[in-house]
Design an enzyme around this catalytic site. Structure first.
Site, short mmCIF file in Angstrom:
data_model
loop_
_atom_site.label_atom_id
_atom_site.label_comp_id
_atom_site.label_asym_id
_atom_site.label_seq_id
_atom_site.Cartn_x
_atom_site.Cartn_y
_atom_site.Cartn_z
N LYS A 165 -10.68 -3.23 12.27
CA LYS A 165 -9.49 -2.76 12.97
C LYS A 165 -9.21 -3.61 14.21
CE LYS A 165 -8.57 0.67 10.20
NZ LYS A 165 -7.42 0.58 9.27
N TYR A 168 -6.06 3.15 12.78
CA TYR A 168 -6.59 4.43 13.25
C TYR A 168 -7.67 4.16 14.28
CZ TYR A 168 -8.60 9.16 13.10
OH TYR A 168 -9.06 10.42 13.43
N GLU A 195 -2.63 0.75 -8.90
CA GLU A 195 -2.94 2.03 -9.52
C GLU A 195 -3.24 1.84 -11.01
OE1 GLU A 195 -3.45 4.62 -7.85
OE2 GLU A 195 -2.50 4.18 -5.92
N VAL A 225 -6.05 13.99 6.02
CA VAL A 225 -6.97 14.01 4.88
C VAL A 225 -6.40 13.08 3.83
CG1 VAL A 225 -8.09 15.42 3.12
CG2 VAL A 225 -7.69 16.36 5.40
N ALA A 241 -2.52 -6.77 -4.24
CA ALA A 241 -1.74 -7.23 -3.08
C ALA A 241 -2.42 -8.40 -2.39
CB ALA A 241 -1.55 -6.08 -2.09
N GLY A 288 0.84 -1.20 0.00
CA GLY A 288 0.00 0.00 0.00
C GLY A 288 0.87 1.24 0.00
N TYR A 331 -17.15 4.90 12.78
CA TYR A 331 -15.81 4.37 12.47
C TYR A 331 -15.40 3.27 13.46
CZ TYR A 331 -11.09 4.12 10.71
OH TYR A 331 -9.92 3.65 10.16
#
Length: 404
Positions: free
Chosen positions: A251, A232, A79, A282, A115, A52, A242
């Protein structure tokens, strides 16, 4: 040659094209922001794999690893190259990162593909064997994806962003066609069916574990091998959608995987596994989450330049992983790079502004100019020093490895 003028065209926070020069300048600025860039270490440099590597904190991990730690190794990302439209921003960022790596004599190879697939894992393992001496020292896992196919079963999973238990209402920030900010209430339906299972299968620890198992099976882990998955937690203001939602379940699975892998690696090679809880930023992923745009703008309004950008966070992570700084873990074994964000006084001020935020008042509470600029820069726009009226070459090739 396919030179043309590229103007920003967007649908909300999603832009249709990217600007190669702007993307390259931003990567260069990240490299320059890294303190004490090390000289080339050549064949004795540690070997790192960043999964990543083209966006967000994964890009920061790649640039900080190259510039600050002097790693060699491999970056993996997914990509799209230039065709009818420009290439993706990650395509151009990767080309710029490869150019800087070569300029500074870093032997780093970028692979473009899935991946999650075993084919990519085999390609990486072969490259480690043939080019990098057969051992890997570090693996950084930073994958945010909408879907994954299980290589064993062929089953396709799709991640969703939903609360668990009941529908969730939150304030959200958007901009109209004239760039005027609007604060509105949005509602997201609760997860149902197998939404949680699907999201955990994509965004949890299954693929990270598979990478470790694959490399272990090929005998490629160096003594003391260290791996970190980027994660996160965020603010209580965004937790309902979240950390307490489907992504939060993923997570939690990632963090349990870290604990399991830590035990396995300690026995296998004297190694370790951790999750790194990063601070707010961001990113192309975060802007898709209702409430996060408002929260980020308010956080910047409170902290200003005290916000720690991803390149600063990941430079600190590399120092901890390499032993240049002490490994600072919380009670659950996680590296915490978000303490500046979650400081009680900071969160109290952000919460107060959140409650007060309306369309009328938002300009005085959040740093809207900063947020808009950050979103544009995700695609290479609004970068100081770039002439956006000039034609620019868009047909930039994927960086192919040179002979080491």
């Amino acid at each position: 040659m396919s030179e043309r003028v590229i103007a920003p065209r967007n649908r909300g926070f999603l832009f249709l094209d990217s600007h190669p020069s702007g993307c390259a300048r931003l990567v260069g600025d990240m490299w320059d922001a890294v303190p004490a860039t090390v000289p080339s270490l050549g064949a004795v440099a540690p070997v790192a794999l960043v999964i990543g590597s083209s966006a967000g904190h994964g890009l920061a991990a790649t640039v900080a690893g190259l510039a600050h730690t002097g790693v060699r190794g491999i970056g993996v990302c997914f990509e799209k190259g230039p065709d009818r439209r420009t290439g993706t921003a990650g395509w151009y960022r990767t080309a710029a990162t490869a150019e800087l790596a070569a300029k500074h004599d870093r032997d780093f190879v970028f692979l473009n593909g899935d991946a999650f697939s075993d084919g990519m894992k085999d390609t990486v393992a072969d490259l480690v064997t043939e080019r990098f001496g057969g051992k890997i020292d570090y693996l950084i896992y930073s994958v945010a994806a909408p879907r994954r196919t299980d290589p064993d079963t062929g089953r396709k999973y799709a991640s969703v962003l939903k609360p668990i238990g009941e529908a969730y209402r939150t304030k959200s920030l958007s901009f109209d066609d004239n760039g005027t900010a609007e604060v509105a209430i949005v509602e997201t339906a609760a997860a149902d069916g197998d939404d949680i299972e699907q999201t955990v299968a994509v965004m949890g620890g299954a693929d990270w574990r598979r990478w470790i198992d694959h490399l272990t099976g090929r005998g490629l882990l160096a003594d003391g091998f260290t791996t970190a998955a980027l994660s996160y937690i965020g603010s209580p203001l965004t937790a309902g959608l979240y950390r307490q939602g489907t992504i939060g379940a993923a997570k939690a699975d990632l963090e349990q995987t870290a604990r399991d892998l830590d035990e396995l690696l300690a026995e296998e090679c004297g190694g370790r596994a951790v999750t790194s809880v990063n601070g707010a930023a961001v990113t192309q992923s975060s802007t898709a989450i209702p409430g996060i745009a408002l929260y980020a703008g308010l956080l910047r309004g409170v902290l200003g330049d005290r916000m720690v950008p991803p390149i600063g966070q990941l430079t600190a992570l590399w120092d901890q992983l390499t032993g240049a700084a002490a490994l600072d873990l919380d009670d659950e074994g996680r590296v915490r790079l978000d303490t500046w964000e979650l400081a009680p006084d900071v969160q109290a001020e952000v919460a107060e502004r959140w409650q007060a935020a309306t369309t009328t008042d938002i300009a005085g509470l959040a740093d809207l100019d900063w947020f808009r600029e950050q979103v544009h820069q995700l695609y290479g726009f609004a970068v100081p020093g770039i002439d956006y009226t000039a034609p620019i070459e868009t047909d930039i090739p994927w960086p192919h490895p040179t002979t080491p």
